[in-house]
Design an enzyme around this catalytic site. Structure first.
Site, short mmCIF file in Angstrom:
data_model
loop_
_atom_site.label_atom_id
_atom_site.label_comp_id
_atom_site.label_asym_id
_atom_site.label_seq_id
_atom_site.Cartn_x
_atom_site.Cartn_y
_atom_site.Cartn_z
N ASN A 1 -1.91 2.23 5.83
CA ASN A 1 -0.97 1.16 5.46
C ASN A 1 -0.69 0.35 6.71
OD1 ASN A 1 -0.74 2.35 3.00
ND2 ASN A 1 1.44 2.89 3.18
N GLY A 2 -0.54 -0.97 6.56
CA GLY A 2 -0.22 -1.80 7.72
C GLY A 2 -1.33 -2.79 8.00
N LYS B 1 6.54 -4.19 -3.77
CA LYS B 1 7.95 -3.80 -3.69
C LYS B 1 8.47 -3.88 -2.26
CE LYS B 1 11.89 -2.48 -5.16
NZ LYS B 1 12.71 -3.57 -5.72
N GLU C 1 19.01 -17.11 -6.84
CA GLU C 1 18.58 -15.77 -7.22
C GLU C 1 18.08 -15.76 -8.68
OE1 GLU C 1 17.77 -13.18 -5.77
OE2 GLU C 1 17.92 -11.58 -7.23
N ARG D 1 5.23 0.03 -6.13
CA ARG D 1 5.21 -0.79 -4.91
C ARG D 1 4.28 -1.98 -5.05
NH1 ARG D 1 6.81 2.21 -0.22
NH2 ARG D 1 5.38 1.02 1.05
N CYS E 1 0.82 -1.21 0.00
CA CYS E 1 0.00 0.00 0.00
C CYS E 1 0.86 1.26 0.00
CB CYS E 1 -0.86 0.02 1.25
SG CYS E 1 -1.86 -1.44 1.44
N GLU F 1 9.53 -14.87 -10.53
CA GLU F 1 8.83 -13.62 -10.20
C GLU F 1 8.24 -12.93 -11.42
OE1 GLU F 1 12.12 -11.59 -8.11
OE2 GLU F 1 10.54 -10.77 -6.85
N LYS G 1 14.32 -14.70 -9.79
CA LYS G 1 14.02 -13.66 -10.78
C LYS G 1 13.11 -14.21 -11.87
CE LYS G 1 14.95 -10.89 -8.98
NZ LYS G 1 15.69 -10.49 -7.83
N HIS H 1 20.47 -36.58 -6.03
CA HIS H 1 19.74 -36.94 -4.80
C HIS H 1 18.25 -36.64 -4.92
CE1 HIS H 1 23.49 -37.86 -2.84
NE2 HIS H 1 23.96 -36.69 -3.26
N TRP I 1 -2.89 -2.80 -1.52
CA TRP I 1 -2.44 -4.16 -1.84
C TRP I 1 -3.16 -5.05 -0.84
CZ3 TRP I 1 0.76 -8.08 0.38
CH2 TRP I 1 1.28 -9.00 -0.53
C1 F6R Z 1 12.89 -10.25 -5.13
C2 F6R Z 1 12.63 -9.22 -4.14
C3 F6R Z 1 12.22 -9.64 -2.78
C4 F6R Z 1 12.93 -8.75 -1.73
C5 F6R Z 1 12.41 -9.07 -0.33
C6 F6R Z 1 13.16 -8.29 0.73
O1 F6R Z 1 13.23 -9.73 -6.36
O2 F6R Z 1 12.73 -8.06 -4.43
O3 F6R Z 1 12.48 -10.97 -2.55
O4 F6R Z 1 14.30 -8.98 -1.82
O5 F6R Z 1 11.05 -8.76 -0.27
O6 F6R Z 1 13.03 -6.92 0.51
P1 F6R Z 1 14.06 -5.90 1.17
O7 F6R Z 1 15.39 -6.14 0.54
O8 F6R Z 1 13.50 -4.54 0.84
O9 F6R Z 1 14.08 -6.18 2.64
#
Ligand code: F6R
Length: 608
Positions: free
Chosen positions: A97-98, A603, A481, A27, A2, A488, A485, A504, A72
């Protein structure tokens, strides 16, 4: 997650609110809304679609005071009735928010008092609660202060009353909120980016703060109701930094910004002739020698950065390191070790689980804390004794890219400084590592030049539903990672394994429909990795190998080669990550997904 923006100004605030919401879109959100006061009447417009839809519906809206929100969904489906602002009796409007944890109990009490609920959200209780206190003759400020005293959970809120067009009241606990001080008005926002085109004078509210904001000024009260001063920061970021420019997506732009992001992050180190602990804070020189172990806490991509760091810290600095997912650590019964440095890593510095894990570690008696974070003045940096700011600049794409590689750079510097303090780094090695760090942006640039080759390979993924990533040692977290990516942003199911684990279990998945992506640096594990890849080829698996110079892989017979420009030694994970970011990006283009705002994701994950 949010987003909030609010404004009280000399002109119609609707354009500012809409522009702020647009800047908060990155976000992640599923609905949006705004409310203004015009002639003592609340006007509310909400939309389940994009902010652009809300803008179309708001063409005739007007007011010199207003609050707006991107939602959100947490409690209640994404729908217009659940979108903010929430109203109580056409008198009180609230954006939130929250998460309010005791909302069910409050909802029951307020329903008994005769308040009518029109949404499924936890947030609506706040509007009715403030209304119930306001209608007993309290000022809007006092009504809000009493109401938040009854809330359990996390909140950043903006509040208006229809019969008071001179004030916005706002408050925060556990969710970020800041004030923007402009020449033509005053503003509230949950995120700096919402205010960048309007003002650079920013004031960060602290946990427990409540602020009364009017056109002529503002007043801040702490959790005990005492008036407090908070510093006004002159923000150096410019809104142009967050524009798309020549790029099609923010993620693409951010991938290509990595050489500069690394230059900015490494500036203090590369311009000096030696590594000094002071870059982690004034107390680092005193604290680092006392450290016996390191406990890294983070989520998602930031957790992967911590996993890479573990290899570096144990191998180069000889310091024992544990890496834990923050949301697990915070609820697990663990054995505290006050000799440990608790290292949190976060792009946003507002991730609820990471903040809670740090607080949990402190409650357990850990006193040495360090955060690596991309956002100055974030909750995480304020909670940590020591901190290092990565200078990646604003990261708008939901999928983290430049934040990750700058985190790795920061973690490598930390490793070198600890190694030096522990006598594990002689001056020649220090010189060589500094040289390698200075060369890093150039090496990254060479990887970015592979974009057309990677885009061609990506075409082969357009009909794929699954993918398997393999790496060994330092590059196993990079395989993780890469898989994160890809899943996602392209929605292809992807898993990552240390290559040695293949036989395994995961080998059972391999057939000609399963692309297997291998991270193949020219390191001591190369021969082992090659044997693992033979196991894949023998089962008809299609290999996509990202191989360093000198590794002697050849394209053909089910093997597609991406030739990496060089082997960067311990810094190799940074180069390989960038190649995998490009792969995910181009596969997502093939799939036609919303690259910057993947479905269901946000985000900054400021709720649990
Ligand atoms: C993946 C991604 C998330 C963040 C995670 C932690 O691309 O962006 O997995 O890495 O939500 O977020 P931060 O780094 O802001 O604590």
């Amino acid at each position: 997650m949010c987003g909030i923006i609010g404004a009280i100004a000399k002109n119609n605030v609707v354009p500012v609110l809409l522009q702020g919401l647009q800047r908060l879109e990155y976000r992640g959100y599923d609905s949006a809304g705004l409310a203004t006061i015009d002639n003592n009447k609340l006007q509310r417009i909400r939309s389940i679609g994009r902010v652009a839809d809300l803008a179309r519906q708001s063409s005739t809206a007007c007011g010199y005071i207003g609050i707006a929100h991107t939602r959100w969904a947490t409690h209640g489906e994404p729908s217009e009735r659940n979108a903010h602002p929430h109203l109580s009796g056409n008198l009180i409007a609230v954006v939130h928010n929250g998460i309010i944890e005791n909302y069910e109990e409050l909802r029951m009490q307020l329903t008994t008092q005769g308040f009518l609920f029109t949404s499924d959200t936890d947030s609506e209780v706040i509007a009715h609660l403030i209304h119930s206190h306001y209608s007993r003759g309290n000022s809007l400020l006092a009504a809000t202060q009493t109401a938040i005293g009854q809330l359990t959970g996390a909140y950043a809120i903006g509040v208006m009353a229809a019969d008071n067009s001179n004030q916005i009241i706002c408050a925060r606990k556990g969710s970020p909120l800041l004030l923007g001080l402009g020449t033509d008005g005053h503003y509230i926002a949950s995120d700096l980016s919402a205010l960048l085109p309007i003002t650079n004078n920013i004031l960060y509210l602290q946990d427990g703060d409540v602020a009364e904001v009017s056109l002529s000024g503002y007043q801040i009260f702490d959790a005990n109701g005492n008036t407090v001063e908070r510093a006004v920061n002159i923000c150096k970021l410019h809104s142009s930094k967050a524009e798309l420019g020549e790029y099609r997506h923010y993620m693409q732009k951010e991938i290509h910004e990595q050489p500069q992001a690394l230059i900015n992050t490494l500036e203090g180190v590369c311009n000096s002739q030696a590594l000094v602990p002071g870059i982690f804070g004034a107390d680092a020189a005193r604290i680092f020698p006392q450290i016996e172990k390191i406990l890294i806490l983070a989520c998602g991509t930031s957790h992967h950065a911590g996993m890479v760091a573990r290899y570096w810290l144990e191998e180069i600095a000889g310091i024992s390191c544990t890496v834990e997912i923050a949301s697990e650590y915070r609820y697990r019964v663990s054995v505290p070790d006050p000799g440990s440095l608790v290292l949190t890593i976060s792009q946003s510095g507002e991730t609820a689980d990471t903040l809670a894990a740090l607080n949990h570690a402190k409650d357990l008696g850990h006193t040495h804390t360090l955060s690596i974070c991309n956002v100055p003045e974030s909750a995480l940096t304020r909670l940590s004794g020591l901190h290092f700011l990565t200078h990646a600049g604003p990261e708008i794409g939901v999928a983290s890219t430049k934040a990750f590689t700058t985190q790795l750079a920061a973690l490598f510097i930390l490793t070198l400084i600890l190694a030096k303090q522990r006598g594990g780094l002689d001056s020649k090695e220090e010189y060589n590592y500094l040289h390698a760090l200075r060369h890093l942006p150039t090496a990254v640039d060479s990887v970015l030049k592979l974009a057309p080759d990677i885009a061609r390979i990506a075409e082969r993924f357009s009909d794929k539903r699954h993918a398997l990533f393999l790496g060994r040692g330092l590059h196993y977290p990079i395989a993780l990672e890469g898989a994160l990516k890809l899943k996602e942003i392209s929605y292809i199911h992807a898993e990552a394994y240390p290559a040695g684990e293949l036989k395994h279990g995961p080998l059972a998945l391999v057939d000609k429909e399963m692309p297997v992506i291998a991270v193949a640096p020219n390191d001591t594990l190369l021969a082992k990795l090659k044997s693992n890849l033979q196991e894949v080829r023998a089962r008809g698996g299609e290999l996509y190998v990202f191989a360093d110079a000198g590794t002697r892989f050849h394209s053909g017979d089910g093997l597609h080669l991406i030739q990496m420009p060089e082997h960067a030694g311990y810094l190799s994970p940074i180069l390989h990550t960038i190649a995998l970011q490009l792969l995910a990006y181009y596969v997502a283009l093939q799939k036609g997904t919303d690259v910057d705002k993947p479905r269901n994701l946000a985000k900054s994950v400021t709720v649990e």
